[in-house]
Design an enzyme around this catalytic site. Structure first.
Site, PDB file in Angstrom:
ATOM      1  N   HIS A  62       8.052  -4.190   2.781  1.00 53.67           N
ATOM      2  CA  HIS A  62       7.728  -2.757   2.887  1.00 53.67           C
ATOM      3  C   HIS A  62       8.693  -1.890   2.090  1.00 53.67           C
ATOM      4  O   HIS A  62       9.333  -0.987   2.631  1.00 53.67           O
ATOM      5  CB  HIS A  62       7.714  -2.325   4.362  1.00 53.67           C
ATOM      6  N   HIS A  66       5.728  -2.201  -2.684  1.00 54.06           N
ATOM      7  CA  HIS A  66       4.522  -2.174  -1.851  1.00 54.06           C
ATOM      8  C   HIS A  66       3.883  -0.783  -1.911  1.00 54.06           C
ATOM      9  O   HIS A  66       2.666  -0.656  -2.083  1.00 54.06           O
ATOM     10  CB  HIS A  66       4.856  -2.553  -0.403  1.00 54.06           C
ATOM     11  N   HIS A 103       2.902   6.183   2.714  1.00 49.34           N
ATOM     12  CA  HIS A 103       2.420   5.671   4.000  1.00 49.34           C
ATOM     13  C   HIS A 103       3.433   4.773   4.738  1.00 49.34           C
ATOM     14  O   HIS A 103       3.344   4.625   5.947  1.00 49.34           O
ATOM     15  CB  HIS A 103       1.081   4.934   3.840  1.00 49.34           C
ATOM     16  N   ASP A 104       4.390   4.189   4.003  1.00 50.97           N
ATOM     17  CA  ASP A 104       5.411   3.353   4.666  1.00 50.97           C
ATOM     18  C   ASP A 104       6.827   3.887   4.400  1.00 50.97           C
ATOM     19  O   ASP A 104       7.801   3.119   4.463  1.00 50.97           O
ATOM     20  CB  ASP A 104       5.318   1.900   4.161  1.00 50.97           C
ATOM     21  N   ASP A 213      -3.994  -0.956   1.327  1.00 51.70           N
ATOM     22  CA  ASP A 213      -2.787  -1.432   2.013  1.00 51.70           C
ATOM     23  C   ASP A 213      -2.751  -2.968   2.025  1.00 51.70           C
ATOM     24  O   ASP A 213      -1.684  -3.574   2.027  1.00 51.70           O
ATOM     25  CB  ASP A 213      -2.775  -0.874   3.454  1.00 51.70           C
TER      26      ASP A 213
HETATM   27 ZN   LIG Z   1       1.708  -0.571   3.911  1.00 53.19          ZN
END
Ligand SMILES: [Zn+2]
Length: 280
Positions: A62, A66, A103-104, A213
Protein backbone atom coordinates in the site's frame (compact mmCIF):
# COMPACT_ATOMS: atom_id res chain seq x y z
CA UNK A 1 1.70 11.05 -25.28
CA UNK A 2 -1.35 10.01 -23.31
CA UNK A 3 -2.05 7.33 -25.92
CA UNK A 4 1.16 5.64 -24.89
CA UNK A 5 0.67 6.20 -21.19
CA UNK A 6 -2.92 5.05 -20.82
CA UNK A 7 -2.32 1.46 -21.82
CA UNK A 8 -2.75 -1.57 -19.64
CA UNK A 9 0.73 -2.75 -20.67
CA UNK A 10 2.23 0.20 -18.74
CA UNK A 11 4.79 -1.14 -16.25
CA UNK A 12 4.79 0.95 -13.08
CA UNK A 13 7.94 -0.77 -11.80
CA UNK A 14 10.07 0.74 -14.55
CA UNK A 15 9.71 4.25 -13.08
CA UNK A 16 10.84 6.16 -10.02
CA UNK A 17 8.19 7.74 -7.76
CA UNK A 18 9.26 11.19 -9.05
CA UNK A 19 8.71 10.10 -12.65
CA UNK A 20 5.32 8.65 -11.73
CA UNK A 21 4.41 12.02 -10.19
CA UNK A 22 5.17 13.68 -13.56
CA UNK A 23 3.08 11.12 -15.39
CA UNK A 24 0.16 11.82 -13.05
CA UNK A 25 0.39 15.47 -14.04
CA UNK A 26 0.30 14.54 -17.75
CA UNK A 27 -2.81 12.47 -17.10
CA UNK A 28 -4.31 15.43 -15.21
CA UNK A 29 -3.74 17.45 -18.42
CA UNK A 30 -5.57 14.84 -20.49
CA UNK A 31 -8.63 15.18 -18.27
CA UNK A 32 -8.20 18.96 -17.81
CA UNK A 33 -8.13 18.65 -14.05
CA UNK A 34 -6.48 22.04 -13.44
CA UNK A 35 -8.89 23.81 -15.82
CA UNK A 36 -11.89 22.27 -14.03
CA UNK A 37 -10.52 23.29 -10.64
CA UNK A 38 -9.45 26.76 -11.93
CA UNK A 39 -5.93 26.32 -10.58
CA UNK A 40 -2.52 26.87 -12.15
CA UNK A 41 -0.02 24.16 -13.10
CA UNK A 42 2.12 24.79 -10.01
CA UNK A 43 -0.74 24.04 -7.64
CA UNK A 44 -1.61 20.86 -9.51
CA UNK A 45 2.00 19.72 -9.38
CA UNK A 46 2.43 20.69 -5.73
CA UNK A 47 -0.65 18.66 -4.80
CA UNK A 48 0.71 15.56 -6.56
CA UNK A 49 4.08 16.00 -4.87
CA UNK A 50 2.56 16.34 -1.41
CA UNK A 51 0.29 13.32 -1.94
CA UNK A 52 3.27 11.27 -3.10
CA UNK A 53 5.20 12.17 0.07
CA UNK A 54 2.33 11.07 2.30
CA UNK A 55 2.40 7.46 1.11
CA UNK A 56 4.63 5.34 3.32
CA UNK A 57 7.75 4.04 1.57
CA UNK A 58 8.34 1.33 4.17
CA UNK A 59 5.42 -0.93 3.29
CA UNK A 60 5.59 -3.35 0.34
CA UNK A 61 2.09 -3.00 -1.10
CA UNK A 62 0.00 0.00 0.00
CA UNK A 63 2.60 2.54 -1.10
CA UNK A 64 2.70 5.19 -3.83
CA UNK A 65 3.22 2.57 -6.55
CA UNK A 66 -0.14 1.03 -5.66
CA UNK A 67 -1.79 4.48 -5.58
CA UNK A 68 -0.34 5.20 -9.02
CA UNK A 69 -1.45 1.84 -10.41
CA UNK A 70 -5.04 2.38 -9.23
CA UNK A 71 -5.07 5.95 -10.57
CA UNK A 72 -3.65 4.68 -13.87
CA UNK A 73 -6.21 1.86 -14.23
CA UNK A 74 -9.10 4.19 -13.52
CA UNK A 75 -7.74 6.78 -15.96
CA UNK A 76 -7.39 4.09 -18.62
CA UNK A 77 -11.03 2.98 -18.17
CA UNK A 78 -12.16 6.61 -18.34
CA UNK A 79 -10.03 7.33 -21.40
CA UNK A 80 -11.02 4.19 -23.30
CA UNK A 81 -14.78 4.55 -22.91
CA UNK A 82 -16.71 7.35 -24.66
CA UNK A 83 -19.68 6.39 -22.50
CA UNK A 84 -17.73 7.28 -19.35
CA UNK A 85 -15.98 10.26 -20.92
CA UNK A 86 -19.20 11.83 -22.17
CA UNK A 87 -21.51 11.11 -19.27
CA UNK A 88 -19.47 12.18 -16.27
CA UNK A 89 -19.30 15.92 -15.57
CA UNK A 90 -15.87 17.54 -15.31
CA UNK A 91 -16.20 17.68 -11.52
CA UNK A 92 -17.19 14.02 -11.31
CA UNK A 93 -14.13 13.04 -13.36
CA UNK A 94 -11.96 15.04 -10.96
CA UNK A 95 -13.60 13.31 -7.98
CA UNK A 96 -12.92 9.89 -9.52
CA UNK A 97 -9.29 10.65 -10.37
CA UNK A 98 -8.42 12.25 -7.02
CA UNK A 99 -10.23 9.51 -5.09
CA UNK A 100 -8.16 6.89 -6.92
CA UNK A 101 -4.93 8.74 -6.20
CA UNK A 102 -5.67 9.31 -2.50
CA UNK A 103 -7.70 6.21 -1.63
CA UNK A 104 -4.93 4.62 0.51
CA UNK A 105 -3.14 7.80 1.65
CA UNK A 106 -0.92 7.18 4.68
CA UNK A 107 -1.98 3.52 4.72
CA UNK A 108 -0.16 2.02 7.72
CA UNK A 109 0.21 -1.42 6.07
CA UNK A 110 -1.87 -4.50 6.84
CA UNK A 111 -5.66 -4.39 7.03
CA UNK A 112 -8.60 -2.97 8.96
CA UNK A 113 -8.93 -6.28 10.73
CA UNK A 114 -5.40 -6.00 12.06
CA UNK A 115 -5.99 -2.44 13.28
CA UNK A 116 -9.17 -3.54 15.07
CA UNK A 117 -7.53 -6.58 16.66
CA UNK A 118 -4.62 -4.48 17.92
CA UNK A 119 -7.03 -1.83 19.23
CA UNK A 120 -4.83 0.72 17.47
CA UNK A 121 -5.36 4.47 17.81
CA UNK A 122 -6.84 4.50 14.31
CA UNK A 123 -9.34 1.78 15.18
CA UNK A 124 -10.35 3.75 18.27
CA UNK A 125 -10.65 7.04 16.38
CA UNK A 126 -12.85 5.50 13.66
CA UNK A 127 -14.78 3.11 15.95
CA UNK A 128 -13.73 0.02 13.95
CA UNK A 129 -15.63 1.32 10.89
CA UNK A 130 -13.67 1.18 7.60
CA UNK A 131 -10.71 2.33 9.68
CA UNK A 132 -8.04 2.82 7.02
CA UNK A 133 -10.42 4.15 4.35
CA UNK A 134 -11.78 6.76 6.77
CA UNK A 135 -8.22 7.65 7.75
CA UNK A 136 -7.08 8.14 4.13
CA UNK A 137 -10.01 10.44 3.30
CA UNK A 138 -9.48 12.44 6.44
CA UNK A 139 -5.74 12.80 5.79
CA UNK A 140 -6.36 13.93 2.20
CA UNK A 141 -8.59 16.80 3.26
CA UNK A 142 -6.46 17.71 6.28
CA UNK A 143 -3.42 17.93 4.00
CA UNK A 144 -5.20 20.44 1.76
CA UNK A 145 -6.49 22.40 4.74
CA UNK A 146 -3.04 22.73 6.27
CA UNK A 147 -1.18 23.46 3.03
CA UNK A 148 -2.72 26.19 0.91
CA UNK A 149 -0.17 25.67 -1.88
CA UNK A 150 -1.46 22.13 -2.35
CA UNK A 151 -5.15 22.89 -1.84
CA UNK A 152 -6.48 22.13 -5.30
CA UNK A 153 -10.08 22.73 -4.27
CA UNK A 154 -9.55 26.30 -3.09
CA UNK A 155 -10.68 28.05 -6.29
CA UNK A 156 -13.90 26.33 -7.29
CA UNK A 157 -17.38 27.29 -6.20
CA UNK A 158 -18.51 26.03 -2.81
CA UNK A 159 -21.26 23.85 -4.29
CA UNK A 160 -18.88 22.08 -6.68
CA UNK A 161 -16.35 21.67 -3.87
CA UNK A 162 -19.02 20.06 -1.70
CA UNK A 163 -20.04 17.69 -4.47
CA UNK A 164 -16.45 16.55 -5.17
CA UNK A 165 -15.92 15.94 -1.46
CA UNK A 166 -19.17 13.98 -1.18
CA UNK A 167 -18.21 11.80 -4.13
CA UNK A 168 -14.66 11.24 -2.90
CA UNK A 169 -15.88 10.14 0.54
CA UNK A 170 -18.35 7.65 -0.93
CA UNK A 171 -15.89 6.36 -3.52
CA UNK A 172 -13.05 5.79 -1.06
CA UNK A 173 -15.27 4.23 1.62
CA UNK A 174 -16.48 1.77 -1.02
CA UNK A 175 -12.93 0.43 -1.43
CA UNK A 176 -13.25 -1.30 1.98
CA UNK A 177 -13.11 -5.00 0.96
CA UNK A 178 -15.73 -5.80 3.60
CA UNK A 179 -18.40 -4.16 1.43
CA UNK A 180 -17.27 -5.37 -2.01
CA UNK A 181 -19.94 -8.04 -2.35
CA UNK A 182 -22.65 -5.66 -1.13
CA UNK A 183 -21.58 -2.97 -3.61
CA UNK A 184 -21.64 -5.41 -6.53
CA UNK A 185 -25.06 -6.71 -5.51
CA UNK A 186 -26.43 -3.16 -5.36
CA UNK A 187 -25.33 -2.52 -8.95
CA UNK A 188 -26.50 -5.93 -10.18
CA UNK A 189 -29.97 -5.40 -8.68
CA UNK A 190 -30.41 -2.07 -10.43
CA UNK A 191 -31.92 -3.15 -13.75
CA UNK A 192 -32.42 0.38 -15.02
CA UNK A 193 -28.96 1.79 -14.43
CA UNK A 194 -28.75 5.07 -16.33
CA UNK A 195 -26.04 7.69 -16.64
CA UNK A 196 -28.74 10.35 -16.44
CA UNK A 197 -28.99 9.93 -12.67
CA UNK A 198 -26.20 11.18 -10.45
CA UNK A 199 -26.63 8.32 -7.96
CA UNK A 200 -26.28 5.78 -10.79
CA UNK A 201 -23.15 7.50 -12.12
CA UNK A 202 -21.70 7.29 -8.62
CA UNK A 203 -22.53 3.57 -8.46
CA UNK A 204 -20.69 2.98 -11.74
CA UNK A 205 -17.84 5.14 -10.40
CA UNK A 206 -17.61 2.88 -7.36
CA UNK A 207 -17.42 -0.16 -9.64
CA UNK A 208 -14.65 1.47 -11.71
CA UNK A 209 -12.65 2.33 -8.59
CA UNK A 210 -13.10 -1.14 -7.05
CA UNK A 211 -11.99 -2.75 -10.32
CA UNK A 212 -8.99 -0.41 -10.46
CA UNK A 213 -8.06 -1.16 -6.85
CA UNK A 214 -7.65 -4.80 -7.88
CA UNK A 215 -6.53 -3.83 -11.37
CA UNK A 216 -3.22 -5.65 -11.23
CA UNK A 217 -4.95 -8.78 -12.50
CA UNK A 218 -5.44 -6.96 -15.81
CA UNK A 219 -1.66 -6.54 -16.18
CA UNK A 220 0.97 -8.86 -17.59
CA UNK A 221 1.78 -12.01 -15.58
CA UNK A 222 5.18 -10.58 -14.71
CA UNK A 223 3.67 -7.42 -13.18
CA UNK A 224 0.94 -9.40 -11.40
CA UNK A 225 3.49 -11.71 -9.82
CA UNK A 226 5.31 -8.71 -8.35
CA UNK A 227 2.10 -7.30 -6.89
CA UNK A 228 1.10 -10.68 -5.47
CA UNK A 229 4.47 -11.02 -3.81
CA UNK A 230 4.13 -7.53 -2.28
CA UNK A 231 0.57 -8.17 -1.05
CA UNK A 232 1.56 -11.47 0.55
CA UNK A 233 4.58 -9.90 2.20
CA UNK A 234 2.52 -7.08 3.71
CA UNK A 235 -0.49 -9.12 4.77
CA UNK A 236 1.49 -12.17 5.85
CA UNK A 237 -0.11 -14.64 3.42
CA UNK A 238 1.59 -17.59 1.79
CA UNK A 239 2.56 -16.76 -1.75
CA UNK A 240 0.98 -19.25 -4.09
CA UNK A 241 1.17 -19.51 -7.86
CA UNK A 242 -2.27 -21.02 -7.72
CA UNK A 243 -4.49 -18.05 -6.97
CA UNK A 244 -7.08 -19.04 -9.57
CA UNK A 245 -9.94 -19.58 -7.12
CA UNK A 246 -9.53 -16.07 -5.67
CA UNK A 247 -9.54 -14.68 -9.20
CA UNK A 248 -12.53 -16.81 -10.20
CA UNK A 249 -14.68 -16.01 -7.16
CA UNK A 250 -13.75 -12.41 -6.36
CA UNK A 251 -12.13 -10.74 -9.32
CA UNK A 252 -13.95 -12.25 -12.30
CA UNK A 253 -17.53 -11.31 -11.18
CA UNK A 254 -16.41 -7.72 -10.59
CA UNK A 255 -14.77 -7.38 -14.01
CA UNK A 256 -17.73 -9.11 -15.68
CA UNK A 257 -20.08 -6.59 -14.09
CA UNK A 258 -17.93 -3.67 -15.25
CA UNK A 259 -17.77 -4.96 -18.84
CA UNK A 260 -21.53 -5.57 -18.80
CA UNK A 261 -22.20 -2.07 -17.45
CA UNK A 262 -19.62 -0.30 -19.64
CA UNK A 263 -18.88 -2.60 -22.63
CA UNK A 264 -16.21 -0.23 -23.97
CA UNK A 265 -13.92 -1.17 -21.07
CA UNK A 266 -13.58 -4.68 -22.50
CA UNK A 267 -10.28 -4.00 -24.36
CA UNK A 268 -8.74 -3.15 -20.95
CA UNK A 269 -9.29 -6.77 -19.93
CA UNK A 270 -7.51 -8.36 -22.87
CA UNK A 271 -4.53 -9.41 -20.80
CA UNK A 272 -6.77 -10.74 -18.03
CA UNK A 273 -8.58 -12.98 -20.51
CA UNK A 274 -5.35 -14.15 -22.08
CA UNK A 275 -3.81 -14.92 -18.71
CA UNK A 276 -6.76 -16.59 -17.01
CA UNK A 277 -8.85 -17.85 -19.96
CA UNK A 278 -12.11 -16.63 -18.40
CA UNK A 279 -14.96 -15.20 -20.45
CA UNK A 280 -15.98 -11.63 -19.74
ZN1 LIG B 1 -5.94 0.25 -2.59
Amino acid sequence: MTNNLLKITFNVFEYSVEQLGEIIYQIFETFQVCETLKINKEKGKKFIQEIRKQYLTTIPYHNFYHAFEVFHSLSTFLYTSDQLKNNYTSEEKVALLIAALCHDLKHPGGSNQKEIEKGSDLALIYNDQSVIENYSISQTFLLMKSNEEANIFSEIEKEKQKKIRKWMIQLILATDPEFHREQLQKIRKNKSLSFEHESHRLQVGILILMSSDLGYFTRTMEIQAKWMKNVCEELGFEYSENNKSFVKNKILPMYQLLVKTVPETKPCFKLFQQNFKFKL
